[in-house]
Design an enzyme around this catalytic site. Structure first.
Site, mmCIF file in Angstrom:
data_model
loop_
_atom_site.group_PDB
_atom_site.id
_atom_site.type_symbol
_atom_site.label_atom_id
_atom_site.label_comp_id
_atom_site.label_asym_id
_atom_site.label_seq_id
_atom_site.Cartn_x
_atom_site.Cartn_y
_atom_site.Cartn_z
ATOM 1 N N LYS A 190 -35.363 106.330 14.259
ATOM 2 C CA LYS A 190 -34.434 105.667 15.171
ATOM 3 C C LYS A 190 -33.687 106.737 15.959
ATOM 4 O O LYS A 190 -32.987 107.570 15.402
ATOM 5 C CB LYS A 190 -33.420 104.781 14.445
ATOM 6 N N CYS A 299 -23.943 121.130 15.626
ATOM 7 C CA CYS A 299 -23.339 120.890 14.310
ATOM 8 C C CYS A 299 -22.879 122.186 13.679
ATOM 9 O O CYS A 299 -21.899 122.220 12.960
ATOM 10 C CB CYS A 299 -24.320 120.166 13.407
ATOM 11 N N GLU A 401 -13.739 118.499 13.488
ATOM 12 C CA GLU A 401 -14.888 118.820 14.339
ATOM 13 C C GLU A 401 -14.649 118.214 15.726
ATOM 14 O O GLU A 401 -14.430 117.011 15.851
ATOM 15 C CB GLU A 401 -16.167 118.237 13.732
#
Ligand code: NAI
Ligand code: MG
Length: 503
Positions: A190, A299, A401
């Site tokens: 997905k 990331c 983050e």
């Protein structure tokens, strides 16, 4: 023309046929609800096209196709060497079509075309790398007693649901598909809502390369609908996810009902520690790249930069000048562009809000912190590269983050103090250290709590080397030989050599 493809004219003059359906069993189908997702070009804010969004019912169809393929004779009979050949062919075909694929990713994600091209190079390299592994994933024979012959075999896990983020759309798919296919699994991918296009174009290449129906199924759709249906499906044996820590935790909870195997690669607030004996120009170059590359949507971004007090002012000035010089904002298709737009309005707004937060909390913003003045035609989700100094550990910009071109600088005095501060986070994805002292480099590397360490660099990862985090940055490893462990399981076989003839 069928309503499952659309001719797209990209801004760089490339014209191609964009699939818009769900790819199940090597066929294109519409979603059961008929609902679609609009795919936006973040540089222009215009819709490129729209693609079908899977419902839970569609996710179920895709899982059944993957299950049938996994249990069926056709894929089972494709042994390691033959799987490797298919993957090498796939890699060649991706390489041949790299310009179209990079065009799609630059248009749909907003990343500069030159960088998109680099990402696609990694995609075909990863398929080649894992194609080579496909017939080299062995078990062991294990000596036990004279009465037994004992061995292990490596088997595929089965049906794998793979949930992909938008920052490296095909890249993240390749990291998961490469080892999954090498080990003989079947897959449902997905893609992320923000970047649904390149993976659909890639589906046609899979068919041309000769992958049997149902081995790879690709659906777009909302995370909360198609994604969660996949994660909860009892016929899915393994879930792999890259994305936010919050969603990763939700996925882990959902996967627990049927105790699925799981790989998670989630968030980070990775430290970069620059000692006063570092080569300053080198430290500036990597500090910049580590948080400003890919619009900071990485990331492993080294977004908390600790600088020794003796070189702090020199470093801040140097980073500011270097950023101003090289970080040209512009259209993803301009050759001189370093920074394109953020992927979406929501991501842009998140970053702008952190600029506000930094101001309110009393940090010193030395550059940026606002929407970019230089955005082409006054449109697009562009932010200024932001450098924030004098940041303290209690501040939100230090802890959270941000996922943008947003560097947070912190002054430190001693090695012991900076190691403690670096580790004082729930994250543990990556860390970096710049120093000319080789003993210090290794000493600090051994004390930083993270899955990956760079010395005198940042974010120069390599697909041949394991990638992943500790603490709340994830579970398991992708890439390298370790990537195979995430997609295979050991079966132990005990053969009794001393048959009993009489009872
Ligand atoms: P997200 O983690 O919600 O989305 C990533 C993927 O997970 C997408 O494919 C999404 O559709 C899917 N997803 C969302 N909810 C789901 C659910 N309940 N079940 C199954 N799948 C689900 O991240 P999002 O909202 O795109 O970005 C938010 C923040 O996450 C970013 O600002 C960034 O901080 C972080 N992020 C980190 C990434 C990384 O590489 N580690 C990549 C993307 C985002
Ligand atoms: Mg888009």
């Amino acid at each position: 023309m069928s309503n499952l493809t659309q001719i797209v004219h990209a801004p760089n003059g490339v014209t191609y046929r964009q699939p818009t359906g769900l790819f199940i069993n090597n066929q294109w189908v519409a979603s059961s609800s008929g609902r679609k997702l609009a795919s936006i070009n973040p540089a222009t804010e215009e819709e490129i096209t729209s693609v079908y969004a899977a419902t839970a019912e569609d996710a179920d169809k895709a899982v059944r196709a993957a299950r049938a393929a996994f249990e069926g004779e056709e894929w089972w009979s494709v042994v390691g060497t033959a799987r490797g050949r298919l993957m090498l062919k796939l890699a060649d075909m991706i390489e041949n079509q790299q310009h179209v694929l990079a065009t799609i990713e630059a248009m749909d994600n907003g990343k500069p075309y030159s960088q998109a091209l680099g990402d696609i190079e990694e995609v075909f390299s990863v398929f080649r790398y894992y194609g080579g592994w496909a017939d080299k994933s062995y078990g062991q024979t294990i000596e036990t007693t004279r009465a037994k012959f004992t061995y292990t075999v490596r088997e595929p896990i089965g049906v794998c649901g793979q949930i992909i983020p938008w920052n490296y759309p095909l890249g993240m798919a390749a990291w998961k598909l490469g080892p999954a296919l090498a080990c003989g699994n079947t897959v449902i991918i997905k893609a992320a809502e923000q970047t649904p296009l390149s993976i659909l174009y890639f589906a046609n290449i899979l068919v041309e390369a000769g992958f049997p129906p149902g081995v790879v199924n690709i659906i777009n759709g909302r995370g909360s609908e198609a994604g969660s249906a996949l994660v909860q499906h009892p016929e899915v044996d393994k879930v792999a996810f890259t994305g936010s820590t919050a969603t990763g935790k939700q996925i882990m909870r959902m996967a627990s009902d049927t105790m699925k195997d799981i790989t998670l690669e989630t968030g980070g607030k990775s430290p970069l520690v620059i000692f006063d004996d570092a080569q300053i120009p080198n430290a500036i170059k990597w500090a910049h790249y580590g948080v400003m590359g890919n619009m900071g949507q990485i990331c492993t971004a080294t977004s908390r930069i600790f600088v020794h007090e003796n070189i702090y002012d020199t470093f801040v000035k140097g980073l500011q000048e270097y950023t101003a010089k090289i970080q040209v904002i512009g259209s993803p298709f301009e050759a001189k562009t370093y920074q394109g737009p953020q992927v979406s309005k929501a991501q842009m707004e998140k970053i702008l809000e952190y600029g506000q937060v930094a101001r309110t909390e009393g940090a010193r913003i030395v550059s940026g912190g606002k929407i970019a003045d230089a955005r082409p035609n006054g449109k697009g989700f562009y932010v200024e590269p932001t450098i924030v100094c004098d940041v303290q550990p209690h501040m939100r910009v230090y802890k959270e983050e941000i996922f943008g071109p947003f560097a947070v600088l912190v002054k430190f005095s001693t090695e012991a103090e900076v190691i403690k501060q670096s580790n004082a986070t729930d994250y543990g994805l990556a860390a970096a250290v710049c120093t000319s002292d080789i003993s210090r480099a290794h000493r600090v590397a051994s004390q930083l709590k993270s899955g990956m360490i760079w010395i005198n660099a940042s974010n120069n990862s390599d697909f041949r080397v394991p990638f992943g985090g500790v603490k709340q940055s994830g579970i398991g490893r992708e890439l390298g030989q370790a990537g195979l462990d995430a997609y295979s399981q050991l079966k132990s076989v005990h053969l009794n050599l001393q048959l009993t003839e009489q009872v």
